[in-house]
Structure formats: structure tokens, C-alpha cells
Enzyme design. Structure first.
Site, PDB file in Angstrom:
ATOM      1  N   HIS A  84      15.726  53.404  -0.827  1.00 50.36           N
ATOM      2  CA  HIS A  84      16.538  53.671   0.374  1.00 50.36           C
ATOM      3  C   HIS A  84      15.691  53.742   1.646  1.00 50.36           C
ATOM      4  CE1 HIS A  84      20.130  54.251  -1.944  1.00 50.36           C
ATOM      5  NE2 HIS A  84      19.672  55.313  -2.573  1.00 50.36           N
ATOM      6  N   ASP A 121      20.443  55.450 -12.925  1.00 47.36           N
ATOM      7  CA  ASP A 121      21.577  56.343 -12.643  1.00 47.36           C
ATOM      8  C   ASP A 121      22.929  55.662 -12.837  1.00 47.36           C
ATOM      9  OD1 ASP A 121      20.899  54.785 -10.458  1.00 47.36           O
ATOM     10  OD2 ASP A 121      20.693  56.471  -9.059  1.00 47.36           O
ATOM     11  N   ASP A 161      19.492  49.934  -9.796  1.00 43.36           N
ATOM     12  CA  ASP A 161      19.940  51.302  -9.530  1.00 43.36           C
ATOM     13  C   ASP A 161      21.425  51.284  -9.164  1.00 43.36           C
ATOM     14  OD1 ASP A 161      18.420  54.124  -8.575  1.00 43.36           O
ATOM     15  OD2 ASP A 161      20.318  53.733  -7.529  1.00 43.36           O
TER      16      ASP A 161
HETATM   17 ZN   LIG Z   1      20.265  55.686  -7.283  1.00 42.15          ZN
END
Ligand SMILES: [Zn+2]
Length: 310
Positions: A126, A247, A163
Site C-alpha cells: 500500500h 488474507d 493479497d
Molecule cells: Zn491485505
């Protein structure tokens, strides 16, 4: 593939407030699971330096992160955004993650092939050139990708982000560098809210595959196979990078998908096949998210184990 795990023990130094999902137990769970795998080499790389970070980040960003860490008193935190906090040692952890990713690139190129997995926290995908966000301080995979292009003179690299969240920071790299192909499968709507199908980068060097809450392993594999794999074959990368976040696992408290560890092993085999066919069998993966510790351990071990057997 010969597989090397780049361990970053400084991951233990990045403390977070009680209840924060991105805690040191994640690193320990992944590490313990990976230690049980046979046949992997383990390496501890040194921290990244300023010239490494400057391949992706602005000097102002690096200074902001380092200054925030320097300002944090023992046992206290400084917030860079509402869920991205640093303690006095967070910079050491984040610099170690980047250093591991850069060393992993050097290793698979010097060895004329091989797989690497960077075992480190905090995650990085991110982090934008000028902004820390979403638990991420420095974008290890973006720095490593530019390192591969500039230091090793590769013509094209691919970054596949598995992800459950969109890798907005890494996409920023592809949006300004036509030598990077970026593909992401991610849940929508979900943090950070970017990654629509209409975001296609520079002439199509970005492929976003947003998928809704509740996606199953077979749905995820089908999208991966029908869109990501053909795009990788068109891109013909000389090195395959993987933002390996786990995740999307069914047990994960943050993501809403139903993936299992064998889905991550399947993805590893697919990506190892691309690396074998186009990239001189060079693949570098970096740990991103994954917030249920037992599921994270099983998923990371399944992913890395599949690479080592590919
Ligand atoms: Zn993540």
C-alpha cells in the site's frame, strides 16, 4: 526450484498497539511454519539504504517515516495515518524488509534462477512513493522491481499481487514505468478502494481483477487462469515478483474470501510455470498481508513449499 527464504529478524522490532492486526505474531507464525519446510536455504539480508529507497520513494517520504520513528518514545507510537503507526524501531523492520527484497533479486539473478520468499513485516504494497498507509511504510516489492530493472538491466518485470487488498502503492510504479507489468486480484469493495477494472496503467501494463466478498477458491482460480496467466504470457517478464498476501484465506478476519492454503499452492505452481517459461526460472515473492496466524502459517508454507517443488 531452488528456494531461498530471506528472513528479516528485525521484523520483531516493529511493535504495534494492542489489538492491531499487523502484529509480531504474524511473523513468528509464518517463520515457524516455513522452518518446517525441507530443502530451503535461509539468508538474513542487511537493511536497505537510501539509494535503494530512492528508486521508488521520495526523499520527503523517507524522511517523514524515519523522523516519526525517531520521535516515538519507548512504548509509544506515532501515527502516520489512522492505522499505520510506528514505534522507535519500526524503521529498522521496514528497512530490513526492503533490504531482503533487494537481496532476493540479486540472488535469483546471480544464481541464474531460483525462487525467493521475503519473510518480513510490516507489509509494503500500500505504500505509495510519497505516502505511508494501510500498515505499510516502504514498498519493498516496488523498490526491488526497480532495482531489477536499473541495476540488472532487465527489460520487463511483472508483479502479481495476490493479497486480498489492492496493491495501490505498487500500481503507482506501473503507472509511471512501462517496463513493469502489474496484476492484482483483490476484493471489492474493500480497503483501499482503488483497483477498478478501468485502471489499466500505461497502455495496458496494469490488470486489475476486482472480485466481490465471498469468492471461492475455484472462482479465484478461474479468474487467475483466464486473465492473469494470459496477460503474463503477453508481458514476457524477465523476473516474476509476487506480492504474497494470504488474507484471502477463509479464516482471515480482515478479508471476506474463502481461499484455502491449497489455492495459494496452486497459484505458486502457476507463477513458477510463467517464471520457467519466460523469466529464466526467476521468481521473488514478498510477504504482504494475512491476519489469522494459523492460516497465515499454513498458507505461507503451502505457497513456498509449492515453489520449492515446482
Ligand atoms: Zn491485505
Amino acid at each position: 526450484m531452488k528456494t531461498t527464504i530471506f528472513d528479516n529478524p528485525a521484523s520483531r522490532l516493529h511493535a504495534v498497539p494492542p489489538g492491531h492486526p499487523e502484529h509480531v505474531g504474524r511473523y513468528e507464525a509464518a517463520r515457524n511454519a516455513l522452518l518446517a519446510l525441507p530443502g530451503c536455504d535461509w539468508v538474513e539480508a542487511g537493511p536497505a539504504g537510501m539509494p535503494d529507497l530512492a528508486r521508488f520513494h521520495t526523499a520527503a517520504h523517507v524522511d517523514r517515516v524515519l523522523s516519526a520513528c525517531a520521535q516515538a518514545d519507548d512504548g509509544e507510537w506515532v501515527a502516520l495515518d489512522p492505522d499505520t503507526l510506528v514505534c522507535s524501531h519500526s524503521a529498522a523492520a521496514a528497512l530490513g524488509a526492503v533490504g531482503g527484497a533487494v537481496a532476493a533479486v540479486d540472488r535469483v539473478i546471480d544464481d541464474n534462477g531460483g525462487a525467493a520468499f521475503v519473510l518480513a513485516r510490516p507489509p509494503g504494497h500500500h505504500a505509495e512513493p510519497d505516502r505511508a498507509m494501510g500498515f505499510c511504510l516502504f514498498n519493498a516489492i516496488a523498490v526491488a522491481a526497480v532495482h531489477a530493472l536499473e541495476v540488472h538491466d532487465l527489460a520487463t518485470v511483472a508483479i502479481v499481487d495476490i493479497d486480498v487488498h489492492h496493491g495501490n502503492g505498487t500500481q503507482r510504479l506501473a503507472e509511471r514505468n512501462p517496463h513493469v507489468f502489474f496484476a492484482s486480484l483483490h476484493q471489492t469493495p474493500l480497503y483501499p478502494g482503488t483497483g477498478g477494472e478501468g485502471e489499466t496503467g500505461l497502455g495496458g501494463n496494469v490488470l486489475n481483477c476486482p472480485m466481490p466478498d465471498g469468492v471461492t477458491g475455484s472462482q479465484w482460480r478461474a479468474r487467475f487462469e483466464s486473465e492473469v496467466i494470459p496477460a503474463l504470457k503477453r508481458a514476457r517478464p524477465e523476473l516474476v515478483f509476487v506480492s504474497a498476501g494470504f488474507d484471502g484465506h477463509a479464516d482471515d478476519p480482515v478479508g471476506g474470501w474463502g481461499l484455502r492454503s491449497n489455492d495459494f499452492a496452486w497459484a505458486a505452481r502457476q507463477l513458477a510455470g510463467i517464471a520457467r517459461d519466460f523469466s529464466g526460472s526467476r521468481l521473488v515473492s514478498v510477504l504482504e498481508g494475512g491476519y489469522d496466524c494459523p492460516a497465515l502459517g499454513r498458507s505461507a508454507a503451502a505457497f513456498v513449499g509449492a515453489l520449492s517443488e515446482a
